[in-house]
Design an enzyme around this catalytic site. Structure first.
Site, PDB file in Angstrom:
ATOM      1  N   GLU A  58       0.821  -1.221   0.000  1.00 46.10           N
ATOM      2  CA  GLU A  58       0.000   0.000   0.000  1.00 46.10           C
ATOM      3  C   GLU A  58       0.852   1.267   0.000  1.00 46.10           C
ATOM      4  OE1 GLU A  58      -0.423  -2.578   2.018  1.00 46.10           O
ATOM      5  OE2 GLU A  58      -2.519  -3.231   1.930  1.00 46.10           O
ATOM      6  N   PHE A 120     -10.994  -6.749  14.787  1.00 46.09           N
ATOM      7  CA  PHE A 120      -9.975  -7.262  13.884  1.00 46.09           C
ATOM      8  C   PHE A 120      -9.682  -6.226  12.797  1.00 46.09           C
ATOM      9  CE2 PHE A 120      -8.917  -9.634   9.929  1.00 46.09           C
ATOM     10  CZ  PHE A 120      -7.653 -10.042  10.322  1.00 46.09           C
ATOM     11  N   GLN A 121      -8.411  -5.959  12.588  1.00 45.10           N
ATOM     12  CA  GLN A 121      -7.962  -4.976  11.604  1.00 45.10           C
ATOM     13  C   GLN A 121      -8.584  -3.605  11.789  1.00 45.10           C
ATOM     14  OE1 GLN A 121      -8.035  -6.794   7.629  1.00 45.10           O
ATOM     15  NE2 GLN A 121      -5.999  -7.607   8.074  1.00 45.10           N
ATOM     16  N   LYS A 170     -17.114  -0.193   6.838  1.00 48.43           N
ATOM     17  CA  LYS A 170     -17.619  -1.173   5.873  1.00 48.43           C
ATOM     18  C   LYS A 170     -19.135  -1.084   5.701  1.00 48.43           C
ATOM     19  CE  LYS A 170     -17.014  -5.903   4.354  1.00 48.43           C
ATOM     20  NZ  LYS A 170     -16.427  -7.221   4.643  1.00 48.43           N
ATOM     21  N   MET A 483      24.602   7.676   1.129  1.00 50.54           N
ATOM     22  CA  MET A 483      24.565   8.967   1.809  1.00 50.54           C
ATOM     23  C   MET A 483      24.902   8.810   3.285  1.00 50.54           C
ATOM     24  SD  MET A 483      24.325  12.102   1.543  1.00 50.54           S
ATOM     25  CE  MET A 483      23.448  12.788   0.146  1.00 50.54           C
TER      26      MET A 483
HETATM   27  C1  LIG Z   1      12.699   5.343   4.525  1.00 46.47           C
HETATM   28  C2  LIG Z   1      14.032   5.913   4.835  1.00 46.47           C
HETATM   29  N1  LIG Z   1      14.860   5.278   5.683  1.00 46.47           N
HETATM   30  C3  LIG Z   1      16.081   5.785   5.945  1.00 46.47           C
HETATM   31  C4  LIG Z   1      16.506   6.948   5.369  1.00 46.47           C
HETATM   32  C5  LIG Z   1      17.878   7.521   5.694  1.00 46.47           C
HETATM   33  N2  LIG Z   1      18.717   7.530   4.478  1.00 46.47           N
HETATM   34  C6  LIG Z   1      18.887   8.648   3.744  1.00 46.47           C
HETATM   35  S1  LIG Z   1      19.811   8.384   2.382  1.00 46.47           S
HETATM   36  C7  LIG Z   1      20.025   6.767   2.766  1.00 46.47           C
HETATM   37  C8  LIG Z   1      20.830   5.871   1.881  1.00 46.47           C
HETATM   38  C9  LIG Z   1      20.196   5.669   0.573  1.00 46.47           C
HETATM   39  O1  LIG Z   1      20.863   4.641  -0.104  1.00 46.47           O
HETATM   40  P1  LIG Z   1      20.748   4.484  -1.663  1.00 46.47           P
HETATM   41  O2  LIG Z   1      19.327   4.495  -2.079  1.00 46.47           O
HETATM   42  O3  LIG Z   1      21.557   3.321  -2.083  1.00 46.47           O
HETATM   43  O4  LIG Z   1      21.351   5.837  -2.196  1.00 46.47           O
HETATM   44  P2  LIG Z   1      22.863   6.339  -2.245  1.00 46.47           P
HETATM   45  O5  LIG Z   1      23.009   7.299  -1.136  1.00 46.47           O
HETATM   46  O6  LIG Z   1      23.758   5.145  -2.083  1.00 46.47           O
HETATM   47  O7  LIG Z   1      22.997   6.971  -3.572  1.00 46.47           O
HETATM   48  C10 LIG Z   1      19.389   6.451   3.959  1.00 46.47           C
HETATM   49  C11 LIG Z   1      19.399   5.122   4.599  1.00 46.47           C
HETATM   50  C12 LIG Z   1      15.591   7.590   4.496  1.00 46.47           C
HETATM   51  N3  LIG Z   1      15.878   8.754   3.898  1.00 46.47           N
HETATM   52  N4  LIG Z   1      14.393   7.047   4.227  1.00 46.47           N
END
Ligand SMILES: Cc1ncc(C[n+]2csc(CCOP(=O)(O)OP(=O)(O)O)c2C)c(N)n1
Ligand SMILES: [Mg+2]
Lengths: 571, 161
Positions: A58, A120-121, A170, A483
């Site tokens: 979702e 439920f749910q 519902k 990052m």
């Molecule tokens: C849902 C979520 N969880 C954690 C983060 C923290 N976060 C920001 S950038 C990142 C790494 C992203 O990795 P990737 O998609 O491989 O991109 P890259 O930086 O390697 O280009 C994380 C874990 C986030 N922004 N969103």
């Protein structure tokens, strides 16, 4: 009158009324996933012309609706069942809210008599969603459904757009009622339009003309209101350089001589430099987020700020302003342009400030150190730009790749670049690309992705394949949560914890193939060239996996809590 | 700065939750809150008192105004406003003299005495929050068993804007 009303009345179930009301709003597609509490509405798909697009989660349905909404500027619609279905869309709703994207989310709920009994749910989705929706409805009687939909769409798409939740028990879906589909309605506490503020527009003009070093800062509101032509005309009339926020990226053609690109944590060096030197800024549709302006206090003292925004609550929230122009920014810019034309004001580019801006831009375009490797981020993204038609739509995931896209992928046609900028939701880009492609099937849609983000919603490949929505996922694969790794390298003495994604775990080429999509790997510029061309000429969803150097940093970098002038440059 | 906000809202379930949630999520404080239906049953009036600097209070008003269920939001000027709070004190009585002193104190503040018992007296006091607090400080010498305060209700005087 009475007969008119009678004509409009028809007895039907709440579920049928929902679908009819959606059709009246012009809805052609719904993204979603069924369950016990929304089965009555699902059953209505058998009896109406709305296309249901099944997702595997979702959250992705909500992101698809979001992507659809940002591109079409009409609310995208997603359906989820009660309980876990509803909680699964929360991230999608919060993402849309943070970026002011129009969306209508419809959830099933347990029957009215069961509410509050931990059925439920059952989940109190109205309570949970309250802080992240623009508004929420829970019709308690079937006859309230049509008005909830009409008002919901109106609220979602007017003023500062945002997500609206309609939670339908519902029994409200199954109960029959005499339905009236209202054209007119009243929401006493909602005033999405302010009259154009002539007096303050006039003041703003005087201030801009009196400035020695003016800058235009275009934010996301410029894109939401499609004020592209107005912005460009204004900038050209006044010969003022344009920087953008990250969300405003591509509100102004990035190949325009006056364009400096995004400012911010990973802004363009030239944009950050010029921003810190300006003495007057016209800020359009922006909330002065910390990611955009860093610590701003020291500029505040000498900087005159003209702030245009549709949301009065943004004025003065993060930034004290000299002149505030509340109202739709496109309407305000139009008035500004008109006043300038009446006064026959047309500046030339012969002034010291513009000369300086031009030199700064040229300097950084030539001298910003880039990754030396063949598959450096800048080279990869410039290759994509070279091969991709200008009207193509870009979405991004969240991470280094997103910031590289901001730095090295120039948006030429305004309003074709979308990202989760406010919430920074990994996993947004791919489903949003699918939603974008549904809204605009005739253009290419590319998700600039990282391996980590793509992993979060890659199962949307099933939707792309089965529903025949051929988008391109451009995975800049550094095999890490890059990052985060960069922050660990920078602030935590290279202690790398929880960032390694493993080598080819999964192998995205094979993963794509297992879904029946096309998987391509590009390990050299030649292969990349071929892969992009192949993807663009295919009519099936394609994943291009591009292994890159896990150690490449995104630079420039303005560390959190510091100022744009303290930007760290590549050494 | 102490501010009195008068908020006219739709008289529908869940609105009080939304308003208080807004204060929490935006990091604002609620000093007191009172709610009641107006002469028009479609609306309720909430009176919220809060602390914050001018910028914060302006921001609260704007955020409240932005809420779709609020019909009108006003910051009231306390000098042009009638504002009162109702409070009930249960005060300890240790000896016959206490009883007399508490009665005197209640009278001095325009309070009403209820439920006179051997070891306690209840005082009802409608006044400004400051006066109630002043009364409370004086009542402390006897020992306060319980206090209930309603929060401020306020309306602007005619002619004020
Ligand atoms: C849902 C979520 N969880 C954690 C983060 C923290 N976060 C920001 S950038 C990142 C790494 C992203 O990795 P990737 O998609 O491989 O991109 P890259 O930086 O390697 O280009 C994380 C874990 C986030 N922004 N969103
Ligand atoms: Mg990565």
């Amino acid at each position: 009158m009475a007969t008119d009303l009678e004509n409009k009345m028809e007895t039907m179930s709440g579920a049928k009324a929902l679908m009819k009301a959606l059709e009246k709003e012009g809805v052609k597609e719904v993204f979603g996933l069924p369950g016990g509490a929304n089965l009555p509405m699902y059953d209505e798909f058998a009896r109406c012309d709305i296309r249901h697009i099944l997702t595997r989660h979702e959250q992705s349905a909500a992101h698809m609706a979001d992507g659809f909404g940002r591109v079409s500027r009409k609310p995208g619609v997603c359906f989820a069942t009660s309980g876990p279905g509803a909680t699964n869309i929360l991230t999608g709703i919060a993402t849309a809210q943070a970026d002011s994207a129009p969306m209508v989310a419809v959830t099933g709920q347990v029957p009215v008599a069961m509410i509050g009994r931990d059925a439920f749910q059952e989940s109190d989705i109205i309570g949970m969603a309250n802080p992240v929706v623009k508004y929420a409805f829970q019709p308690r009687d079937a006859k309230e459904v049509p008005e909830a939909v009409r008002k919901g769409f109106f609220i979602a798409e007017t003023g500062r757009p945002g997500p609206v939740l309609i939670d339908i028990p519902k029994d409200v879906q199954t109960n029959q009622a005499e339905m009236v589909f209202p054209d007119e309605f009243k929401i006493r506490g909602y005033h999405p339009w302010a009259d154009p503020d002539m007096v303050n527009v006039e003041k703003a003009i005087t201030m801009l003309l009196g400035a020695e070093k003016p800058v235009i800062l275009a934010g996301g509101g410029t894109i939401i209101s499609s004020a592209f032509a107005e912005l460009q005309t204004l900038a050209e009339l006044l010969m003022i350089p344009v920087v953008t926020t990250f969300k405003g990226k591509g509100s102004f053609p990035e190949n325009h001589p006056l364009s400096l690109g995004p400012i911010g944590m990973h802004g363009h060096a030239e944009a950050n430099k010029i921003m810190t030197e300006a003495d007057c800024v016209l800020a359009i549709g922006t909330r002065f987020s910390d990611r955009s302006v860093g610590t701003f206090e020291e500029f505040e003292k000498r900087l005159k700020i003209i702030h245009m925004d549709v949301d009065p609550a943004e004025i003065g929230k993060n930034q004290t302003t000299s002149v505030a122009v509340v109202g739709d920014v496109r309407a305000s810019l139009r008035i500004m342009v008109k006043m300038l034309m009446q006064k026959a004001i047309k500046q030339t580019d012969e002034n010291k400030w513009l000369q300086h801006v031009k030199e700064t831009k040229e300097y950084w375009r030539e001298n910003l150190k880039l990754h030396p490797g063949e598959m450096g981020a800048a080279k990869i993204l410039r290759k994509l730009r070279e091969l991709l038609p200008h009207q193509s739509i870009i979405t991004t995931e969240v991470g280094q790749h997103q910031m590289w896209a901001s730095l090295f992928f120039d948006v030429i046609q305004p309003g074709t670049f979308f990202s989760s900028t406010g919430l920074g939701t990994m996993g947004w880009g791919f489903p949003a690309a699918i939603g974008a492609k549904v809204a605009k099937p005739d253009v290419h849609v590319v998700d600039i992705a990282g391996d980590g983000s793509f992993a979060m919603t890659e199962n949307s490949l099933a939707t792309a394949v089965l529903e025949d929505i051929p988008v391109i996922v451009f995975v800049m694969n550094n095999f890490t949560l890059g990052m985060v790794a960069q922050w660990q390298r920078t602030f935590y003495e290279r202690r790398m914890i929880g960032v390694d994604q493993g080598k080819y775990c999964p192998d995205y080429v094979k993963l794509a193939e297992s879904y029946g999509a096309q998987g391509l790997r590009a390990q050299s510029m030649d292969e990349l060239d071929k892969a992009i061309k192949t993807a663009l000429s295919s009519n099936v969803a394609t994943v291009i996996d591009i292994p890159i150097d896990p150690e490449e940093d995104v630079l420039p970098f303005v560390a959190p809590g510091t100022s744009l002038k303290d930007m760290v440059l590549p050494s | 700065m102490w501010a009195i906000l008068s908020i006219l809202v739709e008289n529908k379930p869940g609105i009080l939750f939304k308003v208080t949630h807004l204060f929490r999520s935006r990091n604002f404080n609620i000093d007191s809150i009172s709610v009641g239906v107006t002469e028009n049953p479609e609306y309720s009036r909430m009176t919220i008192t809060t602390y914050g600097d001018e910028k914060q209070v302006t921001q609260i008003v704007k955020q409240l105004d932005k809420m779709i269920d609020t019909v009108e939001v006003k910051q009231l000027d306390e000098h042009k406003t009638v504002y009162r709070e109702l409070s009930i004190f249960k005060i300890k009585v240790s000896n016959a003299n206490d009883s007399m002193e508490i009665n005197k104190l209640a009278n001095a503040y325009g309070g009403k005495v209820h439920d006179v018992k051997k070891d306690s007296i209840m005082v009802e006091l409608t006044a400004t929050p400051d006066q109630i607090t002043a009364f409370e400080e004086l009542a402390l010498q006897f020992g306060i068993i319980d206090v209930a305060r309603t929060g401020v209700a306020a309306l602007q005087r005619s002619g004020a804007s």
